[in-house]
Design an enzyme around this catalytic site. Structure first.
Site, PDB file in Angstrom:
ATOM      1  N   HIS A   1       0.699  -0.982   0.061  1.00 55.91           N
ATOM      2  CA  HIS A   1       0.010  -0.020   0.045  1.00 55.91           C
ATOM      3  C   HIS A   1       0.942   1.336   0.042  1.00 55.91           C
ATOM      4  CE1 HIS A   1       0.749  -0.448   4.467  1.00 55.91           C
ATOM      5  NE2 HIS A   1       0.554   1.095   4.414  1.00 55.91           N
TER       6      HIS A   1
ATOM      7  N   ASP B   1       0.251  -7.574   0.972  1.00 52.91           N
ATOM      8  CA  ASP B   1       0.662  -6.255   1.319  1.00 52.91           C
ATOM      9  C   ASP B   1       2.088  -6.195   1.396  1.00 52.91           C
ATOM     10  OD1 ASP B   1       0.135  -3.538   1.676  1.00 52.91           O
ATOM     11  OD2 ASP B   1       0.148  -3.793   3.967  1.00 52.91           O
TER      12      ASP B   1
ATOM     13  N   SER C   1       5.188   2.130   7.867  1.00 52.74           N
ATOM     14  CA  SER C   1       4.645   0.955   7.193  1.00 52.74           C
ATOM     15  C   SER C   1       5.782   0.504   6.120  1.00 52.74           C
ATOM     16  CB  SER C   1       3.514   1.434   6.036  1.00 52.74           C
ATOM     17  OG  SER C   1       2.180   1.620   7.109  1.00 52.74           O
TER      18      SER C   1
END
Length: 564
Positions: free
Chosen positions: A292, A325, A408
């Protein structure tokens, strides 16, 4: 008896202090006498033996002395009495010879106890004043004009001499005129008492001034000490710093070994920009991060990589998988890269210390620490597209190390600085969410296990895409009972069980409910997917299946599917 004649003078004359002579008369056969003095004891007279003459001490006057002739012992001694003044005793002046001028002394021996007035005068009682005899001219002596009348005392001349020792009482002269001691000492006892009181007053005043000054200075010093810790410039104490390297298993030691391999990613594309973290996988420039983070770059966007030392480079997207992901990007023309070693996420235990590194809110190289608070925590994230293709299913490691938006794709490392997970999501108010969709950490962070990430990264680098393990069924995601129920048909109207697939070969049919995987209960379809995707294609699983209220166990081998 004949009259004695003074030496060097006419008969019956006695020289006076001025050198003139006065004649004195005397009765035949008796001495000449002067007027009588009243109520005064006779002092200063001596008795002479038959062969001696009597002496009387008389003070010098104007530097001259008087002499009186002394007749032979066979004759009576004729004397001229000195006049008496103010109660002074008679003093006999020899008619023929006078003694040399010298200071007369008291006739008594000194008092060994120094009792005033006979010994050395004490400070408590001055000796009584004594009037020194004053000589006057004999009666009938011619006096020049201006000479005082007969009987007028001639004032004695002050005596010159060296200063006396012994203080005030050393200056005491028993033969001095009355009041001489008082005038010389500056006053009587009352005056001395007043001087002593004045001295004590001055001493008390000086003590009060000193106390006032000391109090003022002490107050100022106390104020400085209380407010500033001293009177001068404030200097704070500082202990010596620790020298040398930190322990390798400390947070500082782990960070020192990990930071050189961590990068910050700034992505721009058609869907907007994104910020995230990644870490170096090998020396060829491959970097692992979350899908993402770089998803917007798949539509022609750009990726800028910033290394720990501040160097920047452009990167390209190698491949990504939204179901895991995970994504891989690559930089070219960069040397001196520091790949991070990968650990074994299956070997992690709850309570193990971990360190998370990333760029939360674009604050690069931020280090936080915590522990593993749970394992195999099933989470899903994403789903913004609505068709389920962007939902990630992760059997995650849970940690309390602070993770925030921007972390992230960053590494979660163990105490040996080995990567055991990829930070991916944090818990938000509505449940687990990707880090860029939430406000910040609440102490519940989730990381993709590195064992799963390693397999996906290898497939993305080698093939540009990743495969998913499957059992060959379509699940009913609306089922609210316990377990995962096989749906009635697949998307597009096909059968729910793939013909010839792993489930079909073990006689799993539509409507069956799978309640356990390898003996671990599952409560929903999402959990079943997460359990399956935590394995590789080809792995064998034991499933517990219920049909019409009866349970049975089946074993199958996982297949694979191409998400494209």
């Amino acid at each position: 008896m004949d009259k004695a004649k003074p030496t060097g003078t006419p008969d019956g004359a006695v020289p006076d202090a001025t050198g003139d002579s006065h004649r004195s008369t005397a009765e035949p056969g008796g001495p000449a006498t002067a007027p009588e003095a009243t109520e005064a004891p006779a002092v200063g007279l001596t008795k002479a033996g038959p062969a001696e003459s009597a002496e009387a001490a008389a003070p010098p006057h104007s530097g001259q002395t008087e002499e009186a002739a002394v007749p032979p012992a066979a004759e009576s001694t004729a004397t001229v009495p000195a006049p008496r003044t103010g109660g002074a005793p008679d003093a006999a002046i020899p008619a023929q010879q006078q003694a040399p001028a010298e200071r007369p002394r008291p006739l008594h021996a000194p008092d060994p106890y120094s009792t005033p007035p006979y010994g050395e005068p004490g400070p408590w009682a001055p000796a009584p004043p004594v009037q020194r005899p004053v000589p006057t001219p004999a009666h009938g002596t011619y006096l020049p004009p201006g000479t005082p009348a007969h009987g007028t005392p001639v004032p004695p001349a002050p005596e010159a001499g060296p200063p006396r020792q012994g203080g005030e009482w050393g200056r005491y002269d028993p033969w001095a005129a009355p009041g001489a001691l008082v005038a010389e000492s500056g006053g009587g006892p009352g005056e001395r008492r007043r001087e002593r009181r004045a001295g004590r007053g001055r001493l008390v005043g000086a003590a009060l001034v000193l106390a006032l000054v000391a109090g003022t200075v002490g107050g100022y010093v106390g104020m400085r000490l209380e407010r500033h810790g001293g009177l001068g410039t404030v200097e704070l104490e500082q202990t010596p710093g620790q020298t040398g390297e930190r322990a390798p298993d400390s947070v500082a030691g782990i960070a020192a070994r990990t930071l050189p391999g961590v990068v910050t990613l700034h992505v721009s594309g058609g869907d907007g920009g994104a910020l995230g973290t990644g870490f170096v996988l090998d020396g060829r420039g491959h970097i692992l991060t979350n899908h993402h983070v770089v998803e917007s770059a798949s539509d022609g966007g750009s990726i800028r990589v910033t290394f720990n030392g501040g160097e920047t480079a452009r990167a390209r997207l190698v491949g990504g998988d939204p179901g895991y992901d995970l994504a891989v990007v690559k930089v070219s023309g960069v040397s001196g890269l520091t790949p991070l070693p990968l650990g074994d996420s299956d070997d992690v235990r709850v309570g193990d210390p971990v360190v998370a590194i990333g760029a939360p809110f674009d604050l690069a190289n931020t280090v936080t620490s915590g522990i593993i608070s749970a394992k195999e925590r099933p989470i899903t994230a994403g789903g913004e597209k609505g068709d389920g293709t962007d939902i990630s299913y992760v059997d995650a490691l849970q940690t309390d190390a602070p993770i925030n938006p921007g972390n992230s794709g960053g590494p979660l490392v163990d105490e040996r600085a080995r990567v055991i997970g990829i930070n991916s999501a944090i818990h938000a108010a509505g449940g687990p969410a990707r880090q860029d969709d939430s406000a910040g950490s609440v102490g519940l962070g989730f990381a993709i296990p590195v064992n799963q990430a390693k397999r996906v990264a290898e497939e993305l680098i080698n093939h540009g895409r990743a495969t998913h393990p499957v059992i060959g069924v379509t699940l009913d995601m609306g089922y609210e009972g316990e377990g995962a129920r096989v749906g009635g048909e697949a998307a597009g109207g096909g059968p729910a069980v793939t013909p010839g697939g792993p489930a079909d070969r073990t006689d799993i049919a539509a409507g069956d409910v799978i309640t356990e995987v390898d003996g671990v209960p599952v409560t929903s379809g999402e959990e079943l997917i997460i359990k399956i995707r935590s394995h590789r294609p080809g792995d064998r699983l034991d499933l517990t299946v219920e049909r019409d209220g009866e349970s049975r166990r089946v074993t199958l081998e996982l297949g694979s599917s191409d998400p494209s």
